[in-house]
Design a protein around this motif. Structure first.
Motif, PDB file in Angstrom:
ATOM      1  N   PRO A 314       3.282  -3.277  10.517  1.00  0.00           N
ATOM      2  CA  PRO A 314       3.655  -1.882  10.358  1.00  0.00           C
ATOM      3  C   PRO A 314       4.495  -1.564   9.108  1.00  0.00           C
ATOM      4  N   SER A 315       5.074  -2.560   8.439  1.00  0.00           N
ATOM      5  CA  SER A 315       5.888  -2.229   7.261  1.00  0.00           C
ATOM      6  C   SER A 315       5.012  -1.932   6.058  1.00  0.00           C
ATOM      7  N   GLY A 316       3.838  -2.579   5.967  1.00  0.00           N
ATOM      8  CA  GLY A 316       2.949  -2.388   4.829  1.00  0.00           C
ATOM      9  C   GLY A 316       1.666  -1.693   5.235  1.00  0.00           C
ATOM     10  N   ARG A 317       0.562  -2.032   4.532  1.00  0.00           N
ATOM     11  CA  ARG A 317      -0.668  -1.248   4.708  1.00  0.00           C
ATOM     12  C   ARG A 317      -1.818  -2.047   5.297  1.00  0.00           C
ATOM     13  N   LYS A 318      -1.794  -3.362   5.197  1.00  0.00           N
ATOM     14  CA  LYS A 318      -2.996  -4.159   5.498  1.00  0.00           C
ATOM     15  C   LYS A 318      -2.894  -4.846   6.855  1.00  0.00           C
ATOM     16  N   ARG A 319      -3.935  -5.651   7.124  1.00  0.00           N
ATOM     17  CA  ARG A 319      -3.955  -6.418   8.371  1.00  0.00           C
ATOM     18  C   ARG A 319      -3.795  -7.909   8.054  1.00  0.00           C
ATOM     19  N   GLU A 376      12.522  -4.126  -1.148  1.00  0.00           N
ATOM     20  CA  GLU A 376      13.634  -5.049  -1.328  1.00  0.00           C
ATOM     21  C   GLU A 376      14.207  -5.373   0.052  1.00  0.00           C
ATOM     22  N   GLY A 377      14.647  -6.616   0.236  1.00  0.00           N
ATOM     23  CA  GLY A 377      15.189  -7.018   1.527  1.00  0.00           C
ATOM     24  C   GLY A 377      16.637  -6.589   1.703  1.00  0.00           C
ATOM     25  N   PRO A 378      17.235  -6.922   2.824  1.00  0.00           N
ATOM     26  CA  PRO A 378      16.593  -7.628   3.925  1.00  0.00           C
ATOM     27  C   PRO A 378      15.739  -6.700   4.787  1.00  0.00           C
ATOM     28  N   ALA A 379      14.603  -7.216   5.226  1.00  0.00           N
ATOM     29  CA  ALA A 379      13.720  -6.428   6.087  1.00  0.00           C
ATOM     30  C   ALA A 379      14.327  -6.271   7.470  1.00  0.00           C
ATOM     31  N   ILE A 380      15.028  -7.293   7.911  1.00  0.00           N
ATOM     32  CA  ILE A 380      15.660  -7.270   9.238  1.00  0.00           C
ATOM     33  C   ILE A 380      17.160  -7.433   9.045  1.00  0.00           C
ATOM     34  N   ALA A 381      17.920  -6.585   9.697  1.00  0.00           N
ATOM     35  CA  ALA A 381      19.375  -6.639   9.540  1.00  0.00           C
ATOM     36  C   ALA A 381      20.034  -6.653  10.921  1.00  0.00           C
ATOM     37  N   ARG A 396      14.768  -2.882   9.230  1.00  0.00           N
ATOM     38  CA  ARG A 396      14.970  -1.874   8.170  1.00  0.00           C
ATOM     39  C   ARG A 396      13.657  -1.473   7.532  1.00  0.00           C
ATOM     40  N   SER A 397      12.775  -2.464   7.371  1.00  0.00           N
ATOM     41  CA  SER A 397      11.534  -2.211   6.626  1.00  0.00           C
ATOM     42  C   SER A 397      10.614  -1.240   7.359  1.00  0.00           C
ATOM     43  N   ALA A 398      10.797  -1.089   8.669  1.00  0.00           N
ATOM     44  CA  ALA A 398       9.936  -0.175   9.437  1.00  0.00           C
ATOM     45  C   ALA A 398      10.712   1.058   9.875  1.00  0.00           C
TER      46      ALA A 398
END
Ligand code: FES
Length: 582
Positions: A314-319, A376-381, A396-398
Motif C-alpha cells: 500500500p505505500s507504493g504502486r506495484k504488486r 525517505e525513511g523511516p517507513a515505520i516509527a 508513516r509511509s502509508a
C-alpha cells in the motif's frame, strides 16, 4: 548408539533407527510405511516437511503442489523426506485472528521435532502467520531448517485495472460506502477477487515476512517472492530439498543463521520495503526464541537514513510479482549493502558472496534505486508517551503526512463491537479533526490482537470527502492497510493500559517526528479514572485461549507466551528425546 553412515556425522535420527534390537526395528518399520524407503538403517538424514497447506487456507494451497519437488530434492541429496501436517494459519477465515494460534503452531513444530526422528526441516509457509510460527518453532527446536514459500496469488482485474489484494479491497469498500460504487459493481468486484490461490500480492504481512525470512537467511536467495505457480517455484522447491540435506551435513542451524546481525539486517529491510507493522511483533517473537532482544525504540532508529525502495502497495504502486521481476530481495539488498551486516551466513551462504552474484541494479522500477527512492525513511516509527508508556507503532509511509503531527478530541469505542455499532450513529459528534480511539483489541483482551486497527472512516465524513483520520488502537492492522493509524498501543487497555482511560472529548496529541503520543488530561483526573478502572476482559475458562490469555506477552515483546521465550542466547538446546520401549 549412533551410526555415522554416508554423512560421516552423527544424526539425531540414528537414536531411533540404528541398532539390532526390537525397538530400533519397530522404528524402521514405522518409518518405512510413511516414506517408502528401503534403507533406513541410519546415516541418512530424515527431513521433516512441515506442511501447512489446507483447504481452509487458500493462501497456502500452492504449497501442496511443491511437496513432490521438495521430496525429490531431498532424496537426490541422500536424505529421507517425511511430511507432517502443521496447523494452517489462514488470516481470511480464522477468527478472531490467526495470531491467536501462531504460538500454538510454533509449539507444534517444536514438539514434532522433539518427539520424532527429524534431523532437518523444510518449512512450508505462505499466509502471514505461518511464516513466524514456523520460524519460531524451528528456532526453538534448532535443527537445520529451510523455508519454502508458496508465492503470491495472481492479480485480479476489475474494470480493466489490476488489483492488489487487501489494499484495493479497503479502497473499494470506502468507495462503496461513499456511494461511488453501485450494488452491481460491488458484486462484480467480489467475483473478481476470488481468482487464484496464493498469498496477498501487496506488501502485506505475508510478503513482508517472506522477504524478511530471506534477509535473515532462512530460505534460498531470490526464492521468497517467486509468484505462485511460476516454474521457478518448482526449481526452488527441488533446490531447497537438496540444500537442507547439505545444511544437516554442515550442522548449519537456525541459531547460526538468525543472529543479532541478521535481525539487524531484517529491521533495516523492513523499513526499506515499508513492510507490514505486524513484523514489529513477529521479528521479536522469533528472536525471543533465541534469546535475542532489542528495545522498541530501535525500530525507529533502524529506519533513520533508510529510504523506501520497494514501490509496492500500500505505500507504493506495484504488486509483489513486479517486485520479484525487478530482481527481488538480492537486488534490494544490493542497493542497501553499505547499511547491512554482510558477514551473516544463511541457507545460500555468506551474504556478501550471495550479493556479489546478484544484479547490482533493479531490473525495473518496482525496486527503486538509492538515487530515486519512493520515500525517505523511516517507513515505520515508534511513539511513546502518556497514552503509550510502553510504545505504539505507526506506518508513516502509508499515513497522511499532514496528520503526522495532530491534536484532536477523542471519540472512544470501548471495543470492536461498539465501534461497528456506533461508528455511523448520527447522534455521535465526530468531526474530521477527531481522533478515533479503539480499545479492547490487545493480545489478552480478545484474545489474539486482531487486525481491527484500521477503523473505517465514518460515513458522514466519507460523504464530505474525508479519506483519512488519526486512529489509535491496541490492535493490529493488515499489512495491506493504510492510513494514519497508530497500532499496538502498550500496555493494552485490557490489562490496565491508559488507552482504557480515554474519554470522549479528551485531547490526544500525536507527534510522529518527535515520537510522542500523549493523552492531554491532568494527572489528578487520570488518577481518579485509574482508581475506578476494573478489568472487564472476558477470560476464557477452558481450551487453548486460557493458556494464551494467561501467558501472552504484550506487543513489544512479540506476543509470544512467556514460557516459550529463551532466557538468553546461550540457552541450552533441550530437545533430545528419551528413546525407550513403546
Ligand atoms: Fe493470507 Fe494475506 S490473507 S496472505
Amino acid at each position: 548408539m549412533t551410526g555415522h553412515g554416508m554423512f560421516g556425522i552423527p544424526l539425531r535420527s540414528d537414536m531411533w533407527v540404528v541398532g539390532a534390537d526390537e525397538v530400533a526395528l519397530s522404528h524402521r518399520v514405522a518409518l518405512r510405511s510413511g516414506t517408502s524407503e528401503r534403507d533406513l538403517s541410519g546415516g541418512r538424514p530424515i527431513i521433516g516437511i512441515a506442511d501447512t497447506s489446507s483447504d481452509l487456507n487458500p493462501c497456502n494451497l500452492p504449497l501442496a503442489d511443491l511437496i513432490p519437488a521438495i521430496e525429490e530434492g531431498i532424496r537426490s541429496a541422500g536424505g529421507v523426506p517425511a511430511r507432517f501436517p502443521v496447523m494452517s494459519l489462514g488470516e481470511d477465515l480464522m477468527k478472531p485472528t490467526a495470531l491467536l494460534y501462531r504460538n500454538l503452531a510454533a509449539i507444534e513444530v517444536e514438539e514434532m521435532v522433539r518427539s520424532n526422528p527429524i534431523d532437518g526441516l523444510v518449512l512450508l509457509a505462505n499466509c502471514d502467520k505461518t511464516t513466524p510460527a514456523l520460524l519460531m518453532g524451528a528456532a526453538s527446536a534448532d535443527v537445520p531448517s529451510i523455508t519454502v514459500f508458496g508465492g503470491a496469488r495472481p492479480a485480479s482485474k476489475f474494470q480493466g485495472r489490476e488489483l492488489a489484494t487487501g489494499t484495493d479491497l479497503w479502497r473499494m469498500l470506502d468507495s462503496y460506502r461513499a456511494g461511488q460504487l453501485s450494488e452491481a459493481e460491488w458484486s462484480e468486484f467480489e467475483q473478481c477477487l476470488s481468482c487464484g490461490n496464493g498469498s496477498c500480492n501487496a506488501m502485506g504481512t505475508a510478503s513482508t515476512m517472506a522477504i524478511l525470512t530471506e534477509t535473515l537467511g532462512m530460505c534460498l536467495p531470490g526464492s521468497s517472492t517467486i509468484p505462485a505457480g511460476h516454474p521457478d517455484a518448482y526449481v526452488n522447491a527441488h533446490a531447497s530439498g537438496e540444500r537442507i540435506v547439505s545444511m544437516v551435513r554442515e550442522g548449519l542451524r537456525p541459531r547460526d543463521i538468525m543472529t543479532e546481525e541478521a535481525f539487524s539486517n531484517a529491521r533495516i529491510i523492513l523499513q526499506a520495503i515499508a513492510g507490514s507493522t505486524n513484523a514489529v511483533i513477529h521479528l521479536p517473537a522469533i528472536a525471543g526464541r533465541l534469546g535475542i532482544r532489542w528495545p522498541l525504540s530501535e525500530w525507529t532508529r533502524s529506519g533513520e537514513g533508510v529510504p523506501v525502495l520497494a514501490d509496492v502497495q500500500p505505500s507504493g504502486r506495484k504488486r509483489i510479482q513486479q517486485f520479484h521481476a525487478s530482481g527481488g530481495v538480492p537486488v534490494l539488498l544490493n542497493q542497501l549493502k553499505d547499511l547491512l551486516e554482510l558477514g551473516t551466513v544463511g541457507a545460500g551462504g555468506v551474504l556478501s558472496e550471495t550479493l556479489a552474484s546478484a544484479p547490482a541494479k533493479p531490473l525495473s522500477d518496482a525496486i527503486r534505486t538509492r538515487e530515486n527512492p519512493l520515500l525517505e525513511g523511516p517507513a515505520i516509527a515508534v511513539v511513546f508517551g502518556s497514552l503509550a508508556p510502553d510504545g505504539a507503532v505507526i506506518k508513516r509511509s502509508a499515513a497522511s503526512s499532514q496528520l503526522l503531527i495532530h491534536t484532536g478530541p477523542a471519540v472512544v469505542f470501548r471495543d470492536y463491537a461498539d465501534m461497528r455499532a456506533r461508528l455511523d450513529d448520527p447522534t455521535i459528534d465526530i468531526q474530521e479533526n477527531a481522533v478515533l480511539v479503539l480499545a479492547g483489541c490487545g493480545p489478552v483482551n480478545v484474545p489474539g490482537m486482531p487486525e481491527w486497527g484500521m477503523m473505517p472512516i465514518p460515513q458522514r465524513l466519507l460523504d464530505r470527502g474525508v479519506t483519512d483520520m488519526v486512529r489509535i488502537s491496541d490492535g493490529r492492522m493488515s499489512g495491506t492497510s493504510f492510513g494514519t493509524v497508530v497500532l499496538h498501543v502498550a500496555p493494552e487497555a485490557g490489562v490496565g493500559g491508559p488507552l482504557g482511560l480515554v474519554r470522549d472529548g479528551d485531547l490526544v496529541e500525536l507527534n510522529v517526528p518527535e515520537g510522542e503520543l500523549n493523552l492531554l488530561v491532568g494527572e489528578e483526573e487520570l488518577h481518579r479514572r485509574r482508581s475506578r478502572w476494573r478489568q472487564d476482559v472476558a477470560l476464557h475458562e477452558r481450551g487453548w485461549p486460557v493458556l494464551f490469555q494467561r501467558h501472552v506477552l504484550q506487543a513489544p515483546q512479540g506476543c509470544d507466551l512467556d514460557f516459550l521465550v529463551a532466557p538468553s542466547n546461550d540457552f541450552p538446546e533441550r530437545i533430545d528425546p528419551v528413546i525407550g520401549r513403546s
